[in-house]
Design an enzyme around this catalytic site. Structure first.
Site, PDB file in Angstrom:
ATOM      1  N   LYS A 171       0.864  -1.175   0.000  1.00 28.60           N
ATOM      2  CA  LYS A 171       0.000   0.000   0.000  1.00 28.60           C
ATOM      3  C   LYS A 171       0.904   1.231   0.000  1.00 28.60           C
ATOM      4  CE  LYS A 171      -2.705   3.406   1.392  1.00 28.60           C
ATOM      5  NZ  LYS A 171      -2.163   4.774   1.561  1.00 28.60           N
ATOM      6  N   GLU A 246       9.709   1.398  10.833  1.00 30.00           N
ATOM      7  CA  GLU A 246      10.783   2.389  10.643  1.00 30.00           C
ATOM      8  C   GLU A 246      10.110   3.744  10.741  1.00 30.00           C
ATOM      9  OE1 GLU A 246      12.709   5.205   9.437  1.00 30.00           O
ATOM     10  OE2 GLU A 246      12.730   4.386   7.402  1.00 30.00           O
ATOM     11  N   CYS A 280      13.821  10.860   6.638  1.00 27.14           N
ATOM     12  CA  CYS A 280      13.738  10.472   8.048  1.00 27.14           C
ATOM     13  C   CYS A 280      15.079  10.525   8.762  1.00 27.14           C
ATOM     14  CB  CYS A 280      13.136   9.081   8.171  1.00 27.14           C
ATOM     15  SG  CYS A 280      14.039   7.799   7.276  1.00 27.14           S
ATOM     16  N   GLU A 374      10.297  16.177  14.801  1.00 18.25           N
ATOM     17  CA  GLU A 374      10.646  15.893  13.412  1.00 18.25           C
ATOM     18  C   GLU A 374       9.799  16.793  12.512  1.00 18.25           C
ATOM     19  OE1 GLU A 374      11.491  12.000  10.711  1.00 18.25           O
ATOM     20  OE2 GLU A 374       9.503  12.114  11.621  1.00 18.25           O
TER      21      GLU A 374
END
Length: 482
Positions: A171, A246, A280, A374
């Site tokens: 997906k 992750e 990331c 983040e």
């Protein structure tokens, strides 16, 4: 190779006519470049059924033959590298040079290195007790991938899952689904059997949730935000199903007082602003000796001003747009908040559309949101340290632990610093992803569970069985049945 509003299930393109569709937009121009189906429950069920039906045959295929098909897929990606790179740049706004490296060359290398690992792995062996240890595929995999590195993130899950003998339902993110569908077509071209790879498109809140809530997968592998990762991990935990996650990062780049400040700062800026900072493991916290912070800020501001923002397909462009209006507004909100709290900010201004000038921020508290959260955009925060111990304290003062960078002219000192940082991957003096790309990638703490790339990635998709007592090998058993 990517029919409009189609899913790839059981080796066939399926185009439901009664589904809601989602436009796919080029973030650099705002133009709609395609549309996808927002998959319904029947699509989810069909994809898992196809994967389950294909599992016995695929898992019985020898590891060597599975590796050969991974190499065939790598060859096919190589042949279509320009198309993949252009499509990635068009979908995400990544400069074309970055797309060629990260969305074509790197996935090809990951497939080839994974194939080599599959050929050399001990799939069955005797341990010291005389027991036979057998590695077997975990089963049907659900892979949910993010929008920022669309091809690489898919292949980082696809390659080890297929090498292990698993089948997969993918997906992709709704912002960048066309690369996943293109890749599914390449899988068919490469000769991967029908049903081994399936792609269901749609929004995360609709199709994604239906996929996660399904009871038809044996492992879920997710890359994305911490909040969504927690939710997926919770659902998988309730089912006692394995989850590899992750998640986010707020990676430090620690500069010791013996490092070349100019090289360290300029390289950190470059690494931070890859894909407009939508990465990331971007080193978004530059931690330099306090005595050098003003000079480091000058260097970083100069480097940031050199970026050329523009058409991602123009070779002269070095930074593209942010991925969506929501992402642009998030970045601008963090920059404005830091400025309102007294931080010194250079850059960070909105331009036309989704383009934002890269921002360098300093004179900010260590617990300020721009230094803790983040942001996922072109924002670099510069902090000062007062020696190695203080630098380690700042580097580890984060809920995340995905990646880190260390700069020192002394190899022993750099190694000692690297060992003290709580992160899954430490890069010394600007080293990037080595070739072959087999160094394990994944995080400590809230950055997730599990590893991608190399032998550790393959282990995530395998069950381990111990057979005690007299036993014949798999090959002997196969011959006996024949």
């Amino acid at each position: 190779m990517v029919p409009d509003n189609s899913l790839f299930i059981g080796g066939r393109w399926i185009a439901p006519t009664d589904r809601e569709t989602v436009p796919v937009v080029n973030p650099a121009t705002g133009a709609t470049i395609g549309s996808i189906v927002d998959g319904e429950q029947s699509d989810v069920d069909a994809a898992f059924a196809a994967a389950r039906d294909a599992l016995p045959g695929w898992s019985a295929t020898s590891p060597g033959n599975r590796a050969d098909l991974l190499d065939s897929l790598a060859d096919t990606i190589h042949d279509h590298a320009d198309e993949l790179a252009v499509l990635a740049s068009t979908e995400i706004g990544m400069p074309i040079a970055e797309s060629r490296a990260g969305q074509a060359a790197l996935p090809e290398a990951v497939l080839r290195s994974t194939a080599d690992i599959a050929r050399s792995m001990k799939w069955e062996y005797l341990d010291a007790s005389g027991s036979t240890v057998i590695r077997e595929p975990v089963g049907v995999v659900l892979g949910i991938t993010p929008w920022n590195f669309p091809v690489h993130q898919i292949v980082a899950k696809l390659a080890p899952a297929l090498a292990a003998g698993c089948t997969i339902v993918l997906k992709p993110a709704e912002l960048t689904p066309l690369n996943a569908l293109f890749l599914a077509g390449l899988c068919a071209t490469a000769g991967i059997p029908s049903g081994v790879v399936n792609v269901v498109t749609g929004r995360g809140s609709t199709t994604g949730e239906k996929l996660v809530r399904s009871t038809d997968y044996d492992l879920v592998s997710f890359t994305g935000s911490l909040a969504v990762g927690r939710h997926i991990g919770s659902v998988a935990g309730d089912r006692v199903v394995r989850a590899t996650l992750e998640l986010g990062g707020k990676s430090p780049a620690v500069v010791a007082d013996d490092a070349d400040l100019e090289i360290a700062v300029r390289t950190t800026v470059k690494n931070c602003f890859t894909n407009a900072g939508q990465k990331c493991n971007a080193p978004t916290r530059l931690i330099v000796p306090e005595i050098d912070r003003a000079r480091a800020t000058e260097i970083a501001v100069s480097a940031a001003r050199d970026y050329v923002l523009g058409d991602p397909l123009d070779a002269a462009t070095t930074m593209g747009p942010l991925a969506s209006p929501a992402q642009r507004d998030k970045v601008l909100g963090y920059v404005a908040g830091a400025r309102s709290r007294g931080a010194t900010v250079s850059g960070g201004e909105p331009l036309h559309g989704l383009f934002v000038r890269p921002a360098i921020i300093t004179d900010v508290a260590e617990d300020d949101p721009v230094a803790r959260d983040e942001i996922f955009g072109p924002v670099l925060v510069i902090l000062g340290h007062r020696g190695d111990a203080d630098a380690m304290r700042i580097a580890n003062d984060t809920p995340y632990g995905l990646s880190a960078e260390v700069w020192s002219s002394d190899v022993v000192r750099a190694s000692n610093l690297a060992r003290q940082i709580k992160a899954g991957q430490i890069r010394i003096n600007g080293v990037r992803t080595p070739q072959p790309p087999i160094a394990p990638f994944g995080g400590y703490k809230a950055s997730g569970l599990g590893r991608e790339l190399g032998p550790f990635a393959l282990d995530e998709y395998l069950e381990v069985k111990a057979v005690l007592g007299n036993h014949v090998s798999g090959e002997e058993a196969s011959c006996a049945q024949q």
